[in-house]
Design a protein around this motif. Structure first.
Motif, PDB file in Angstrom:
ATOM      1  N   ARG A   1       0.844  -1.193   0.000  1.00 45.72           N
ATOM      2  CA  ARG A   1       0.000   0.000   0.000  1.00 45.72           C
ATOM      3  C   ARG A   1       0.883   1.247   0.000  1.00 45.72           C
ATOM      4  O   ARG A   1       2.082   1.185   0.191  1.00 45.72           O
ATOM      5  CB  ARG A   1      -0.912   0.020   1.236  1.00 45.72           C
ATOM      6  CG  ARG A   1      -0.167   0.133   2.577  1.00 45.72           C
ATOM      7  CD  ARG A   1      -1.143   0.443   3.688  1.00 45.72           C
ATOM      8  NE  ARG A   1      -0.546   0.443   5.012  1.00 45.72           N
ATOM      9  CZ  ARG A   1       0.099   1.481   5.542  1.00 45.72           C
ATOM     10  NH1 ARG A   1       0.277   2.595   4.845  1.00 45.72           N
ATOM     11  NH2 ARG A   1       0.598   1.410   6.774  1.00 45.72           N
TER      12      ARG A   1
ATOM     13  N   SER B   1      -6.865  10.044  12.047  1.00 51.19           N
ATOM     14  CA  SER B   1      -7.534   8.753  11.877  1.00 51.19           C
ATOM     15  C   SER B   1      -8.814   8.910  11.065  1.00 51.19           C
ATOM     16  O   SER B   1      -9.092   8.103  10.163  1.00 51.19           O
ATOM     17  CB  SER B   1      -7.848   8.147  13.248  1.00 51.19           C
ATOM     18  OG  SER B   1      -8.478   6.891  13.102  1.00 51.19           O
TER      19      SER B   1
ATOM     20  N   GLY C   1      -8.081   9.462   7.410  1.00 51.68           N
ATOM     21  CA  GLY C   1      -7.715   8.223   6.731  1.00 51.68           C
ATOM     22  C   GLY C   1      -8.917   7.468   6.199  1.00 51.68           C
ATOM     23  O   GLY C   1      -8.835   6.771   5.189  1.00 51.68           O
TER      24      GLY C   1
ATOM     25  N   ASP D   1       1.040   7.282   9.395  1.00 54.27           N
ATOM     26  CA  ASP D   1       0.918   6.195   8.429  1.00 54.27           C
ATOM     27  C   ASP D   1      -0.036   5.119   8.940  1.00 54.27           C
ATOM     28  O   ASP D   1      -0.903   4.633   8.210  1.00 54.27           O
ATOM     29  CB  ASP D   1       2.296   5.600   8.160  1.00 54.27           C
ATOM     30  CG  ASP D   1       2.263   4.507   7.107  1.00 54.27           C
ATOM     31  OD1 ASP D   1       2.064   4.832   5.927  1.00 54.27           O
ATOM     32  OD2 ASP D   1       2.424   3.320   7.474  1.00 54.27           O
ATOM     33  N   ARG D   2       0.117   4.783  10.219  1.00 44.26           N
ATOM     34  CA  ARG D   2      -0.735   3.737  10.809  1.00 44.26           C
ATOM     35  C   ARG D   2      -2.174   4.210  10.960  1.00 44.26           C
ATOM     36  O   ARG D   2      -3.118   3.489  10.613  1.00 44.26           O
ATOM     37  CB  ARG D   2      -0.175   3.320  12.169  1.00 44.26           C
ATOM     38  CG  ARG D   2      -1.029   2.290  12.904  1.00 44.26           C
ATOM     39  CD  ARG D   2      -0.336   1.796  14.154  1.00 44.26           C
ATOM     40  NE  ARG D   2      -0.027   2.852  15.090  1.00 44.26           N
ATOM     41  CZ  ARG D   2      -0.908   3.386  15.950  1.00 44.26           C
ATOM     42  NH1 ARG D   2      -2.166   2.949  15.971  1.00 44.26           N
ATOM     43  NH2 ARG D   2      -0.534   4.332  16.790  1.00 44.26           N
TER      44      ARG D   2
ATOM     45  N   ASN E   1      -3.685   4.752   7.409  1.00 51.68           N
ATOM     46  CA  ASN E   1      -3.429   3.681   6.451  1.00 51.68           C
ATOM     47  C   ASN E   1      -2.688   4.209   5.230  1.00 51.68           C
ATOM     48  O   ASN E   1      -2.945   3.813   4.091  1.00 51.68           O
ATOM     49  CB  ASN E   1      -4.731   2.998   6.026  1.00 51.68           C
ATOM     50  CG  ASN E   1      -4.497   1.629   5.388  1.00 51.68           C
ATOM     51  OD1 ASN E   1      -3.564   0.921   5.756  1.00 51.68           O
ATOM     52  ND2 ASN E   1      -5.335   1.258   4.426  1.00 51.68           N
TER      53      ASN E   1
END
Length: 266
Positions: free
Chosen positions: A5, A199, A202, A225-226, A229
């Motif tokens: 990704r 979040s 995203g 990034d986490r 995503n």
């Protein structure tokens, strides 16, 4: 990292105030000079930072004109890297094409789209037609009210009626190719990003998006990034050593980007 990704990347910035590169606490930016809190004033010209970003191939950075008296400084930065930087601050239907001709890769628009603090779809459509959707970035920088965020304009002091949410971002994305989102309440504080907003973004955004506000560690890139995503990129300001900060080294971000880009290559 597996190449399954996209990865969040570091995106650079050049904030201009009174013709100089500065880092300002976002919530204090207003027409009242005595309320302004400044973290950093550069001794080097805007072109220095543009050339630095060009050297390290950090594309898509934004040059933001915070108030009047920044036109020459912005054009100096753009001339140092034609097509490599975006420009925002006072962009409207009268000057947008001029800025593209001056070397901006894209133009960033906010306040012009919100007469009387309400979105003008007519103005948005006009801007998109004038410069092309691919060359338009909509700045949906915002301030938080409880568990919701609303677009802020006029140096982030005036709250519009537009809530930052999936529905509004889907609408705007029909006319632009990218979003820039400053979390004005945490901008310049170096106390951490708005994790909940990142979040949410995203899950909402469908076009490239850059978040700015509160980043204080290289690890914030991994966090963004986490949380998003890999859909949201991150800007660093006052925490960065090239802006007088002590928390984040520019070279570390350059290395991070190189590794992240390599991981995205299948």
């Amino acid at each position: 990292m597996s190449p399954d990704r996209r990865r969040s990347l570091f995106k650079p910035c050049i904030d201009l105030h009174d013709g100089k590169v500065k880092q300002i606490v976002g919530g204090t930016l207003s027409d009242a000079p005595e309320s302004l809190r400044t973290n950093f004033v550069a001794t080097k010209p805007p072109a220095h930072y543009a050339e630095l970003y060009r050297e390290h191939e950090l594309e898509g950075g934004h040059v933001i004109m915070l108030g009047k008296g920044n036109t020459d400084a912005a054009k100096e930065a753009l001339a140092a890297w034609p097509g490599g930087l975006q420009v925002g601050g006072g962009i409207n239907d009268q000057n947008c094409q001029e800025w593209i001709e001056a070397g901006a890769g894209k133009v960033i628009v906010t306040s012009f789209l919100f007469p009387d603090a309400k979105l003008s779809l007519e103005r948005l459509e006009k801007m998109s037609t004038l410069v092309g959707k691919e060359n338009l970035v909509v700045d949906v920088s915002c301030r938080r009210k409880a568990d919701r965020w609303f677009v802020a304009m006029d140096k982030w002091q005036r709250i519009t009626e537009m809530e930052v949410c999936k529905e509004s971002l889907d609408l705007l994305s029909k006319y632009c190719s990218e979003f820039l989102i400053h979390a004005a309440d945490v901008e310049g504080l170096c106390q951490g990003i708005d994790e909940e907003l990142v979040s949410k973004l995203g899950g909402w955004v469908t076009i490239p998006t850059t978040y700015a506000g509160g980043a204080k560690s290289v690890s914030d890139l991994e966090l963004v990034d986490r949380l998003s995503n890999g859909k949201v990129d991150l800007t660093y300001g006052s925490s960065l050593d090239i802006f007088g900060g002590t928390l984040v080294k520019f070279e570390e971000l350059v290395v991070y980007n190189a590794i992240a880009k390599k991981a995205m290559i299948v």
